[in-house]
Design a protein around this motif. Structure first.
Motif, PDB file in Angstrom:
ATOM      1  N   UNK A 112       0.835  -1.205   0.000  1.00 50.93           N
ATOM      2  CA  UNK A 112       0.000   0.000   0.000  1.00 50.93           C
ATOM      3  C   UNK A 112       0.867   1.251   0.000  1.00 50.93           C
ATOM      4  N   UNK A 113       0.528   2.172  -0.890  1.00 49.29           N
ATOM      5  CA  UNK A 113       1.272   3.418  -0.933  1.00 49.29           C
ATOM      6  C   UNK A 113       2.328   3.483  -2.008  1.00 49.29           C
ATOM      7  N   UNK A 114       2.507   2.388  -2.785  1.00 47.64           N
ATOM      8  CA  UNK A 114       3.451   2.420  -3.903  1.00 47.64           C
ATOM      9  C   UNK A 114       2.819   3.188  -5.063  1.00 47.64           C
ATOM     10  N   UNK A 115       2.762   4.518  -4.928  1.00 52.79           N
ATOM     11  CA  UNK A 115       2.005   5.336  -5.867  1.00 52.79           C
ATOM     12  C   UNK A 115       2.560   5.280  -7.284  1.00 52.79           C
ATOM     13  N   UNK A 116       3.889   5.191  -7.407  1.00 53.35           N
ATOM     14  CA  UNK A 116       4.474   5.177  -8.744  1.00 53.35           C
ATOM     15  C   UNK A 116       3.958   3.986  -9.545  1.00 53.35           C
ATOM     16  N   UNK A 117       3.867   2.834  -8.889  1.00 54.73           N
ATOM     17  CA  UNK A 117       3.392   1.654  -9.590  1.00 54.73           C
ATOM     18  C   UNK A 117       1.893   1.744  -9.859  1.00 54.73           C
ATOM     19  N   UNK A 118       1.153   2.328  -8.918  1.00 57.51           N
ATOM     20  CA  UNK A 118      -0.300   2.416  -9.090  1.00 57.51           C
ATOM     21  C   UNK A 118      -0.654   3.406 -10.199  1.00 57.51           C
ATOM     22  N   UNK A 119       0.055   4.521 -10.250  1.00 60.09           N
ATOM     23  CA  UNK A 119      -0.305   5.567 -11.205  1.00 60.09           C
ATOM     24  C   UNK A 119       0.261   5.320 -12.604  1.00 60.09           C
ATOM     25  N   UNK A 120       1.215   4.401 -12.731  1.00 57.60           N
ATOM     26  CA  UNK A 120       1.802   4.128 -14.043  1.00 57.60           C
ATOM     27  C   UNK A 120       1.791   2.622 -14.293  1.00 57.60           C
ATOM     28  N   UNK A 121       0.598   2.025 -14.435  1.00 57.06           N
ATOM     29  CA  UNK A 121       0.514   0.583 -14.603  1.00 57.06           C
ATOM     30  C   UNK A 121       1.076   0.142 -15.951  1.00 57.06           C
ATOM     31  N   UNK A 122       1.380  -1.133 -16.011  1.00 59.98           N
ATOM     32  CA  UNK A 122       1.946  -1.689 -17.225  1.00 59.98           C
ATOM     33  C   UNK A 122       0.856  -1.889 -18.272  1.00 59.98           C
ATOM     34  N   UNK A 123       1.273  -2.237 -19.465  1.00 54.93           N
ATOM     35  CA  UNK A 123       0.320  -2.489 -20.548  1.00 54.93           C
ATOM     36  C   UNK A 123      -0.577  -3.668 -20.176  1.00 54.93           C
ATOM     37  N   UNK A 124      -1.843  -3.591 -20.584  1.00 55.06           N
ATOM     38  CA  UNK A 124      -2.831  -4.643 -20.307  1.00 55.06           C
ATOM     39  C   UNK A 124      -3.000  -4.879 -18.802  1.00 55.06           C
ATOM     40  N   UNK A 125      -2.898  -3.785 -18.049  1.00 54.56           N
ATOM     41  CA  UNK A 125      -2.960  -3.861 -16.590  1.00 54.56           C
ATOM     42  C   UNK A 125      -3.986  -2.871 -16.058  1.00 54.56           C
ATOM     43  N   UNK A 126      -4.652  -3.265 -14.977  1.00 56.66           N
ATOM     44  CA  UNK A 126      -5.573  -2.354 -14.306  1.00 56.66           C
ATOM     45  C   UNK A 126      -5.380  -2.489 -12.803  1.00 56.66           C
ATOM     46  N   UNK A 127      -5.563  -1.377 -12.109  1.00 55.46           N
ATOM     47  CA  UNK A 127      -5.441  -1.356 -10.647  1.00 55.46           C
ATOM     48  C   UNK A 127      -6.815  -1.556 -10.011  1.00 55.46           C
ATOM     49  N   UNK A 128      -6.885  -2.395  -8.985  1.00 56.75           N
ATOM     50  CA  UNK A 128      -8.101  -2.546  -8.195  1.00 56.75           C
ATOM     51  C   UNK A 128      -7.966  -1.673  -6.949  1.00 56.75           C
ATOM     52  N   UNK A 129      -8.755  -0.636  -6.881  1.00 57.23           N
ATOM     53  CA  UNK A 129      -8.654   0.334  -5.792  1.00 57.23           C
ATOM     54  C   UNK A 129      -9.444  -0.158  -4.584  1.00 57.23           C
ATOM     55  N   UNK A 130      -8.782  -0.906  -3.702  1.00 52.29           N
ATOM     56  CA  UNK A 130      -9.492  -1.470  -2.551  1.00 52.29           C
ATOM     57  C   UNK A 130      -9.750  -0.433  -1.466  1.00 52.29           C
ATOM     58  N   UNK A 131      -9.091   0.719  -1.530  1.00 46.71           N
ATOM     59  CA  UNK A 131      -9.259   1.728  -0.491  1.00 46.71           C
ATOM     60  C   UNK A 131     -10.330   2.764  -0.825  1.00 46.71           C
ATOM     61  N   UNK A 132     -10.884   2.694  -2.030  1.00 45.81           N
ATOM     62  CA  UNK A 132     -11.868   3.707  -2.383  1.00 45.81           C
ATOM     63  C   UNK A 132     -12.977   3.234  -3.300  1.00 45.81           C
ATOM     64  N   UNK A 133     -12.957   1.979  -3.708  1.00 48.26           N
ATOM     65  CA  UNK A 133     -13.969   1.483  -4.645  1.00 48.26           C
ATOM     66  C   UNK A 133     -15.340   1.463  -3.971  1.00 48.26           C
TER      67      UNK A 133
END
Length: 300
Positions: A112-133
């Protein structure tokens, strides 16, 4: 010849035909059962129940992650997605179990808190926002809440919940305060700097959680890791399945709240009603709990 492109509706129908969906769909499972505490664990004159919220599911996090993934799938957000990034331990485990239902090939768990990885995901990738969904509290408001009320077998006056992503406490607060606005909601979290699996301390919550947990709770109790461990081991002697660390934390927090509260006020709130605390995890997932049976911590 290329494969036909399925409509979102057809994709969802196909997903729900997956064997895992039949076993783990929280809307089709009764995953809450009540265990009423004996006088050995409940020194008070009113009923206190341990709500086992992982019956028929590996843990309660399965419910919120399933609903978040289902809603994302329904919105066609997983088309072409192969990797799901999940920034939370228990949620990453749940997403790994559920991934085949929604056609996700890989789960990447990050701290949690690795913002660089969350904000710049890889190709064919999506983030699941468990803290705000919004799906996370939704499942607890409209599914876990009614199941808890049914399991209690009568009106509930007080609910204690461990705080991590805060989806459970926000959803349950919305449900029960809509029915009985005077229901007391107790939030329990670790003391600053202490680690209890499945929960966050105050600094971590302030930094990560996006859900409005402040408006969901009436009282906040902080518990040490040692108190959480003692609580989990005390419950183990009486409750099956064996409660885990966050269940012990919640029980310890509830006992701490009750011991410091006015008896007259509690009698008024709990007259004809019950107090319950949520047990979201199975202690068998934590081998270290078994190690402590040989050298138990001091009692609460």
């Amino acid at each position: 010849m290329t494969a036909p492109v399925l409509s979102v509706k057809n994709q969802l129908q196909e997903a729900f035909q997956h064997p895992l969906a039949e076993a783990l769909n929280p809307w089709a499972q009764n995953y809450v059962e009540m265990r009423w505490l004996s006088s050995g664990l409940n020194p008070y004159q009113y009923e206190i129940g341990a709500a086992i919220a992982c019956t028929n599911l590996p843990n309660l996090k399965i419910a919120s992650v399933f609903e978040a993934m289902r809603q994302n799938h329904e919105q066609d957000l997983y088309r072409g997605v192969e990797t799901l990034v999940v920034p939370y331990g228990n949620a990453a485990q749940a997403a790994g179990i559920l991934a085949p239902i929604f056609g996700i090939k890989r789960i990447r768990a990050i701290f949690p808190g690795d913002k660089d990885e969350i904000e710049d995901p890889w190709e064919n990738t999506r983030v699941l926002d468990v803290f705000g969904h919004p799906a996370n509290p939704y499942i607890h408001e409209f599914r876990t809440g009614p199941l808890l009320a049914k399991a209690a077998g009568g009106p509930i006056g007080l609910i204690a919940v461990a705080m991590g992503s805060c989806s459970t406490i926000v959803g349950l607060s919305r449900h029960f305060k809509r029915v009985h606005p005077d229901t007391i909601i107790i939030g329990v979290r670790p003391k600053p700097g202490e680690c209890v699996p499945g929960t966050l301390d105050g600094e971590q919550m302030e930094r990560l959680v996006k859900l409005p947990y402040g408006e969901a709770i009436d009282e906040l109790v902080e518990v040490s890791r040692m108190e959480a461990l003692a609580g989990a081991l005390a419950l183990r002697g009486e409750i099956t399945p064996q409660p885990g660390f966050s269940s012990g934390l919640t029980y310890a927090g509830l006992m701490k709240f009750l011991s410091g509260s006015s008896s007259a006020d509690l009698r008024e709130v709990l007259h004809g009603r019950r107090a319950v605390f949520i047990c979201p995890d199975d202690g068998r997932s934590y081998p270290e709990l078994s190690c402590h049976l040989q050298f138990p911590p001091p009692p609460l």
